[in-house]
Design a protein around this motif. Structure first.
Motif, PDB file in Angstrom:
ATOM      1  N   GLY A  37     -47.088  64.026 -47.269  1.00  0.00           N
ATOM      2  CA  GLY A  37     -47.799  62.745 -47.247  1.00  0.00           C
ATOM      3  C   GLY A  37     -47.469  61.878 -48.443  1.00  0.00           C
ATOM      4  O   GLY A  37     -47.033  60.735 -48.287  1.00  0.00           O
ATOM      5  N   PRO A  38     -47.644  62.396 -49.662  1.00  0.00           N
ATOM      6  CA  PRO A  38     -47.267  61.590 -50.829  1.00  0.00           C
ATOM      7  C   PRO A  38     -45.778  61.246 -50.858  1.00  0.00           C
ATOM      8  O   PRO A  38     -45.395  60.158 -51.281  1.00  0.00           O
ATOM      9  CB  PRO A  38     -47.634  62.479 -52.023  1.00  0.00           C
ATOM     10  CG  PRO A  38     -48.640  63.424 -51.512  1.00  0.00           C
ATOM     11  CD  PRO A  38     -48.342  63.613 -50.058  1.00  0.00           C
ATOM     12  N   ASN A  44     -41.703  55.231 -48.633  1.00  0.00           N
ATOM     13  CA  ASN A  44     -41.981  54.257 -47.573  1.00  0.00           C
ATOM     14  C   ASN A  44     -41.359  54.679 -46.237  1.00  0.00           C
ATOM     15  O   ASN A  44     -40.783  53.874 -45.515  1.00  0.00           O
ATOM     16  CB  ASN A  44     -41.501  52.853 -47.978  1.00  0.00           C
ATOM     17  CG  ASN A  44     -42.241  51.775 -47.230  1.00  0.00           C
ATOM     18  OD1 ASN A  44     -43.369  51.980 -46.800  1.00  0.00           O
ATOM     19  ND2 ASN A  44     -41.607  50.637 -47.069  1.00  0.00           N
ATOM     20  N   ARG A  45     -41.500  55.948 -45.925  1.00  0.00           N
ATOM     21  CA  ARG A  45     -40.960  56.484 -44.671  1.00  0.00           C
ATOM     22  C   ARG A  45     -42.053  56.973 -43.730  1.00  0.00           C
ATOM     23  O   ARG A  45     -41.800  57.751 -42.830  1.00  0.00           O
ATOM     24  CB  ARG A  45     -39.998  57.632 -44.972  1.00  0.00           C
ATOM     25  CG  ARG A  45     -38.747  57.161 -45.657  1.00  0.00           C
ATOM     26  CD  ARG A  45     -37.828  58.307 -45.922  1.00  0.00           C
ATOM     27  NE  ARG A  45     -36.620  57.816 -46.520  1.00  0.00           N
ATOM     28  CZ  ARG A  45     -35.432  57.903 -45.946  1.00  0.00           C
ATOM     29  NH1 ARG A  45     -35.316  58.462 -44.776  1.00  0.00           N
ATOM     30  NH2 ARG A  45     -34.381  57.438 -46.557  1.00  0.00           N
ATOM     31  N   HIS A  46     -43.281  56.513 -43.951  1.00  0.00           N
ATOM     32  CA  HIS A  46     -44.358  56.905 -43.053  1.00  0.00           C
ATOM     33  C   HIS A  46     -44.285  56.046 -41.785  1.00  0.00           C
ATOM     34  O   HIS A  46     -43.611  55.018 -41.740  1.00  0.00           O
ATOM     35  CB  HIS A  46     -45.717  56.782 -43.725  1.00  0.00           C
ATOM     36  CG  HIS A  46     -45.931  55.478 -44.445  1.00  0.00           C
ATOM     37  ND1 HIS A  46     -45.247  54.342 -44.184  1.00  0.00           N
ATOM     38  CD2 HIS A  46     -46.762  55.154 -45.439  1.00  0.00           C
ATOM     39  CE1 HIS A  46     -45.645  53.369 -44.964  1.00  0.00           C
ATOM     40  NE2 HIS A  46     -46.568  53.837 -45.745  1.00  0.00           N
ATOM     41  N   ILE A  47     -44.966  56.480 -40.771  1.00  0.00           N
ATOM     42  CA  ILE A  47     -44.956  55.766 -39.499  1.00  0.00           C
ATOM     43  C   ILE A  47     -45.743  54.474 -39.660  1.00  0.00           C
ATOM     44  O   ILE A  47     -46.859  54.471 -40.162  1.00  0.00           O
ATOM     45  CB  ILE A  47     -45.575  56.635 -38.390  1.00  0.00           C
ATOM     46  CG1 ILE A  47     -44.720  57.877 -38.172  1.00  0.00           C
ATOM     47  CG2 ILE A  47     -45.724  55.839 -37.103  1.00  0.00           C
ATOM     48  CD1 ILE A  47     -45.346  58.892 -37.253  1.00  0.00           C
ATOM     49  N   GLN A  48     -45.138  53.389 -39.231  1.00  0.00           N
ATOM     50  CA  GLN A  48     -45.797  52.087 -39.301  1.00  0.00           C
ATOM     51  C   GLN A  48     -45.678  51.404 -37.941  1.00  0.00           C
ATOM     52  O   GLN A  48     -44.603  51.361 -37.366  1.00  0.00           O
ATOM     53  CB  GLN A  48     -45.128  51.206 -40.348  1.00  0.00           C
ATOM     54  CG  GLN A  48     -45.202  51.754 -41.744  1.00  0.00           C
ATOM     55  CD  GLN A  48     -44.536  50.829 -42.734  1.00  0.00           C
ATOM     56  OE1 GLN A  48     -44.651  49.618 -42.631  1.00  0.00           O
ATOM     57  NE2 GLN A  48     -43.827  51.407 -43.686  1.00  0.00           N
ATOM     58  N   ILE A  49     -46.781  50.890 -37.476  1.00  0.00           N
ATOM     59  CA  ILE A  49     -46.775  50.095 -36.248  1.00  0.00           C
ATOM     60  C   ILE A  49     -47.053  48.666 -36.687  1.00  0.00           C
ATOM     61  O   ILE A  49     -48.148  48.334 -37.107  1.00  0.00           O
ATOM     62  CB  ILE A  49     -47.833  50.604 -35.248  1.00  0.00           C
ATOM     63  CG1 ILE A  49     -47.538  52.057 -34.903  1.00  0.00           C
ATOM     64  CG2 ILE A  49     -47.846  49.722 -34.007  1.00  0.00           C
ATOM     65  CD1 ILE A  49     -48.595  52.720 -34.076  1.00  0.00           C
TER      66      ILE A  49
END
Length: 148
Positions: A37-38, A44-49
């Protein structure tokens, strides 16, 4: 993976299963998952909608991003409190003395306590990252609001 392979070889190849493979694998997977998670947030590779964000003006997008960051900090604080309670209970006896929670298995190592500490550290890292992003966002917003 190496721990699991070792366990399979020992169990089926030599008829000598290990006491520690399952607990070690669980600890390693949980720790990697928690620290993912961190890492995803930092890179900046987390899922974004972004369907809604992409349709907004830059000013409205900025406000919505700020709201998202503030809600992220609040979420980390709430989950962090729960993680703190779990980590504290895993590292302290009811009388307040120091002790590490163990698994209760035949190996009986303190991996459950270590797992709860890793989760707490992960959430703290994410909260700090969110606060830093708020500061960065404020600087970028002031650039957006500056007269041209």
């Amino acid at each position: 993976m190496l721990v699991s392979v070792f366990e399979v070889v020992m169990r089926y190849g030599f008829g000598a299963p290990t006491d520690w493979a399952h607990e070690t694998t669980t600890f390693l997977v949980a720790s990697i998952f928690a620290l993912g998670g961190p890492y995803a947030l930092a890179t900046n590779r987390h899922i974004q909608i972004r369907i809604l964000l992409d349709r907004l003006s830059p000013r409205k997008r900025s406000w919505l991003e700020l709201l998202n960051l503030v809600l992220g900090v609040l979420f980390c604080l709430a989950i962090g409190y729960a993680a703190w309670v779990l980590a504290y209970n895993a590292t302290h006896a009811p009388d307040g003395s120091w002790r590490l929670e163990t698994s209760g298995s035949s190996w009986n190592q303190p991996l459950p306590a270590f797992t709860k500490i890793v989760i707490l550290v992960s959430i703290a890292l994410m909260a700090v990252q969110q606060v830093v992003r708020i500061a960065t966002h404020r600087r970028a917003r002031s650039d957006l609001d500056a007269p041209k």
